[in-house]
Design an enzyme around this catalytic site. Structure first.
Site, PDB file in Angstrom:
ATOM      1  NE  ARG A 223      -4.219  -1.584   0.092  1.00  0.00           N
ATOM      2  CZ  ARG A 223      -4.319  -2.721  -0.585  1.00  0.00           C
ATOM      3  NH1 ARG A 223      -3.290  -3.131  -1.329  1.00  0.00           N
ATOM      4  NH2 ARG A 223      -5.419  -3.448  -0.521  1.00  0.00           N
TER       5      ARG A 223
ATOM      6  CD  GLU B  27      -3.042   3.030  -5.817  1.00  0.00           C
ATOM      7  OE1 GLU B  27      -4.037   2.345  -6.156  1.00  0.00           O
ATOM      8  OE2 GLU B  27      -2.072   2.549  -5.214  1.00  0.00           O
TER       9      GLU B  27
ATOM     10  CG  HIS C   3      -3.001  -0.992  -6.951  1.00  0.00           C
ATOM     11  ND1 HIS C   3      -3.492  -0.319  -5.852  1.00  0.00           N
ATOM     12  CD2 HIS C   3      -2.877  -2.287  -6.552  1.00  0.00           C
ATOM     13  CE1 HIS C   3      -3.668  -1.157  -4.841  1.00  0.00           C
ATOM     14  NE2 HIS C   3      -3.292  -2.357  -5.255  1.00  0.00           N
TER      15      HIS C   3
END
Length: 317
Positions: free
Chosen positions: A230, A259, A278
């Site tokens: 994370r 993000e 991601h």
């Protein structure tokens, strides 16, 4: 008993769910958590990608008899608001589902670094023929912060490549896939000894900002940081400064504080950074594994057996 499923999974899960629990009713919900059904007797919720915040709170508020929530992700920080964290509802996650693709991505990152693949790709685009000195992973040290399911698979692949593996986890107990396991208070030692530092820990109150300026300064000047966990575990501003000043060798990043990563972020332009959106979890097999895990847990739930991957909501994983 009603089971709430993401609308896109109802067709695929409908038959096996009904075989496990013939008297249950399937209730689909959309990306915003909207449901067109009476939910007083709903007991099970299979969370979909992206559902959280106010939409999830609203959905949970309409489920007075909810007993079990299963997340489609490994990280659960996005659902641990008080309404769920302080309740008696069982929370399970998708631990084990993404181990293989994420571990393979970490290995790919490492190989890209030691074989200088980004430089060769740039040379290819420029039609420039230039040789470089390359390195081997064999004999290098990987320091893995978080030896859970994903971290352990990363460690296994690293050792298969002939690397030494240092692991960090709360218990500090031994692991069959690590040469040495350290407790959190030895983080500085792990950082100083590692050629690659891999962040594979969950995001919790304890790990938020775990890697800051002091920790980056403790790393070898040619070491690379890899974060597939994370974004907020790493102090973003401190990392950018360490990269810009070449305090560390570089960073391979799949996760970020914000993000999508804003176009204004300096990370885009740094030549010692490899970015992914991601995406390290992606694989044609993850959905199948995720559904199989949920169905096994549903079988256990119906037969009053202990569920797999139960999250300790007090610690966040």
């Amino acid at each position: 008993m009603k089971v709430l499923l993401p609308d896109y999974l109802v067709d695929r899960l409908g038959e096996p769910v009904c075989q496990i629990a013939p008297e249950c009713a399937l209730v689909p919900f959309d990306a915003a958590g909207r449901v067109d059904a009476e939910l007083q007797d709903a007991e099970v919720l299979f969370l979909r990608w992206g559902l959280g915040g106010e939409d999830l709170k609203r959905l949970l508020a309409g489920l007075p008899n909810l007993r079990w929530v299963h997340t489609i992700s490994v990280g659960v920080e996005h659902v641990l608001f008080p309404e769920l964290a302080d309740s008696e509802v069982i929370l399970t996650n998708a631990s084990g589902v993404f181990d293989i693709p994420i571990a393979e991505t970490v290995l790919a990152y490492m190989l890209m670094v030691v074989k200088r693949m980004p430089e060769f790709l740039a040379q290819q685009q420029a039609r420039r023929w230039q040789k470089h000195e390359l390195r081997e992973l064999r004999g290098m040290t990987a320091g893995i912060v978080g030896l859970g399911s994903i971290g352990s698979e990363i460690a296994r692949l690293c050792r298969a490549m002939g690397m030494s593996v240092l692991g960090l986890r709360r218990s500090g107990g031994p692991s069959p896939v690590a040469d040495e396991v350290m407790p959190p208070e030895r983080l500085g030692e792990l950082l100083a000894r590692s050629d690659f530092v891999v962040i594979a820990a969950p995001l919790t109150a304890e790990t938020h900002g775990l890697i800051g300026a002091a920790e980056l300064a403790a790393m070898k000047p040619d070491a690379w940081l890899i974060n597939i966990a994370r974004g907020p575990i790493v102090d973003g501003a401190a990392l950018i400064e360490a990269l810009q000043t070449r305090r560390i060798g570089g960073a391979c990043l799949d996760v970020f504080d914000e993000e999508p990563l804003p176009a204004s972020s300096p990370l885009w332009a740094l030549d010692n950074v490899i970015l992914m959106p991601h995406n390290s979890w992606s694989s044609p097999h993850t959905e199948e594994r995720s559904m199989s895990l949920f169905l096994e847990n549903l079988r256990r739930y119906v037969h009053h057996e202990p569920l797999l991957n139960v999250v300790d909501k007090r610690v966040g994983y």
